[in-house]
Write an enzyme that holds these catalytic residues in place. Structure first.
Site, PDB file in Angstrom:
ATOM      1  N   GLU A  24      26.438  11.984 -16.264  1.00  0.00           N
ATOM      2  CA  GLU A  24      27.444  12.638 -15.418  1.00  0.00           C
ATOM      3  C   GLU A  24      28.271  11.628 -14.626  1.00  0.00           C
ATOM      4  O   GLU A  24      27.956  10.431 -14.567  1.00  0.00           O
ATOM      5  CB  GLU A  24      26.750  13.638 -14.490  1.00  0.00           C
ATOM      6  CG  GLU A  24      26.105  14.755 -15.289  1.00  0.00           C
ATOM      7  CD  GLU A  24      25.599  15.900 -14.446  1.00  0.00           C
ATOM      8  OE1 GLU A  24      25.424  15.738 -13.209  1.00  0.00           O
ATOM      9  OE2 GLU A  24      25.372  16.984 -15.034  1.00  0.00           O
ATOM     10  N   GLU A  35      24.831  15.459 -26.661  1.00  0.00           N
ATOM     11  CA  GLU A  35      25.151  15.464 -28.095  1.00  0.00           C
ATOM     12  C   GLU A  35      26.115  14.330 -28.427  1.00  0.00           C
ATOM     13  O   GLU A  35      25.946  13.591 -29.403  1.00  0.00           O
ATOM     14  CB  GLU A  35      25.809  16.789 -28.497  1.00  0.00           C
ATOM     15  CG  GLU A  35      24.943  18.013 -28.315  1.00  0.00           C
ATOM     16  CD  GLU A  35      25.051  18.652 -26.934  1.00  0.00           C
ATOM     17  OE1 GLU A  35      25.216  17.918 -25.927  1.00  0.00           O
ATOM     18  OE2 GLU A  35      24.967  19.888 -26.871  1.00  0.00           O
ATOM     19  N   CYS A  42      28.382  22.722 -25.919  1.00  0.00           N
ATOM     20  CA  CYS A  42      29.663  23.117 -25.338  1.00  0.00           C
ATOM     21  C   CYS A  42      30.773  23.010 -26.395  1.00  0.00           C
ATOM     22  O   CYS A  42      30.576  22.433 -27.481  1.00  0.00           O
ATOM     23  CB  CYS A  42      29.994  22.246 -24.124  1.00  0.00           C
ATOM     24  SG  CYS A  42      30.584  20.600 -24.552  1.00  0.00           S
TER      25      CYS A  42
HETATM   26  N1  THU Z   1      25.799  19.406 -21.166  1.00  0.00           N
HETATM   27  C1  THU Z   1      25.391  18.711 -22.268  1.00  0.00           C
HETATM   28  O1  THU Z   1      24.886  17.581 -22.164  1.00  0.00           O
HETATM   29  N2  THU Z   1      25.579  19.286 -23.479  1.00  0.00           N
HETATM   30  C2  THU Z   1      26.165  20.506 -23.684  1.00  0.00           C
HETATM   31  O2  THU Z   1      26.463  20.881 -24.814  1.00  0.00           O
HETATM   32  C3  THU Z   1      26.407  21.380 -22.529  1.00  0.00           C
HETATM   33  C4  THU Z   1      26.433  20.705 -21.219  1.00  0.00           C
HETATM   34  C5  THU Z   1      25.643  18.780 -19.842  1.00  0.00           C
HETATM   35  C6  THU Z   1      26.935  18.374 -19.202  1.00  0.00           C
HETATM   36  C7  THU Z   1      26.574  18.348 -17.731  1.00  0.00           C
HETATM   37  O3  THU Z   1      26.019  17.093 -17.418  1.00  0.00           O
HETATM   38  C8  THU Z   1      25.471  19.401 -17.619  1.00  0.00           C
HETATM   39  O4  THU Z   1      25.043  19.675 -18.943  1.00  0.00           O
HETATM   40  C9  THU Z   1      25.914  20.686 -16.958  1.00  0.00           C
HETATM   41  O5  THU Z   1      27.060  21.178 -17.550  1.00  0.00           O
END
Ligand code: THU
Length: 137
Positions: free
Chosen positions: A45, A56, A89
């Site tokens: 993050e 991913e 996502c």
């Molecule tokens: N996140 C992922 O690592 N992969 C996804 O496909 C969905 C979201 C992470 C991004 C962020 O650090 C946290 O999950 C909350 O959205």
């Protein structure tokens, strides 16, 4: 390629490297190549939230940076810090579409060990790809 206990153990290890001080939502990814190599990924993050990199994409970029190319990937397993299974996502679905075979399995897991499987094409039906750019063919 089928899902095994090894996939779950490895993806949970990958998740431990998540850097998620803002959401506290740790995600792990375990990417396997067709020649048997494995890559771990985790969400990284950023205080400027959109700069966050999902687990991913971390795994896929690590593999591509080592020379792996589209068509080289066998499966990806994802886990989240929740009793509910999450799915990738939209941005990650687009990157999976770019780099992975349409029929590549995406295994989604969570804290309980439950698993849901979908292919890349099932996660992004009618997805846009490089093929759409070959307008003269
Ligand atoms: N996140 C992922 O690592 N992969 C996804 O496909 C969905 C979201 C992470 C991004 C962020 O650090 C946290 O999950 C909350 O959205």
């Amino acid at each position: 390629m089928t899902f095994t206990d090894r996939h779950f153990e490895e993806v949970r290890k990958a998740q431990q490297n998540a850097y998620a001080p803002y959401s506290h939502f740790k995600v792990g990814a375990y990417l396997l190549t067709k020649d048997g190599k494995a890559f771990h990924g985790a969400n990284i993050e950023n205080a400027a939230y959109p700069a966050t990199i999902c687990a991913e994409r971390s795994a896929l970029v690590a593999a591509m940076s080592q020379g792996y190319r589209p068509g080289d990937f066998a499966s990806i397993t994802i886990t989240v810090d929740s009793d509910v299974i999450s799915s990738p996502c939209g941005t990650c679905r687009q990157v999976l579409k770019e780099l992975c075979d349409d029929d590549m399995p995406v295994y989604m897991t969570n804290n309980t060990g439950a698993m849901k499987k979908r292919t890349v094409a099932e996660l992004l039906p009618l997805g846009f790809s490089g093929k759409d750019l070959n307008i003269n063919e």
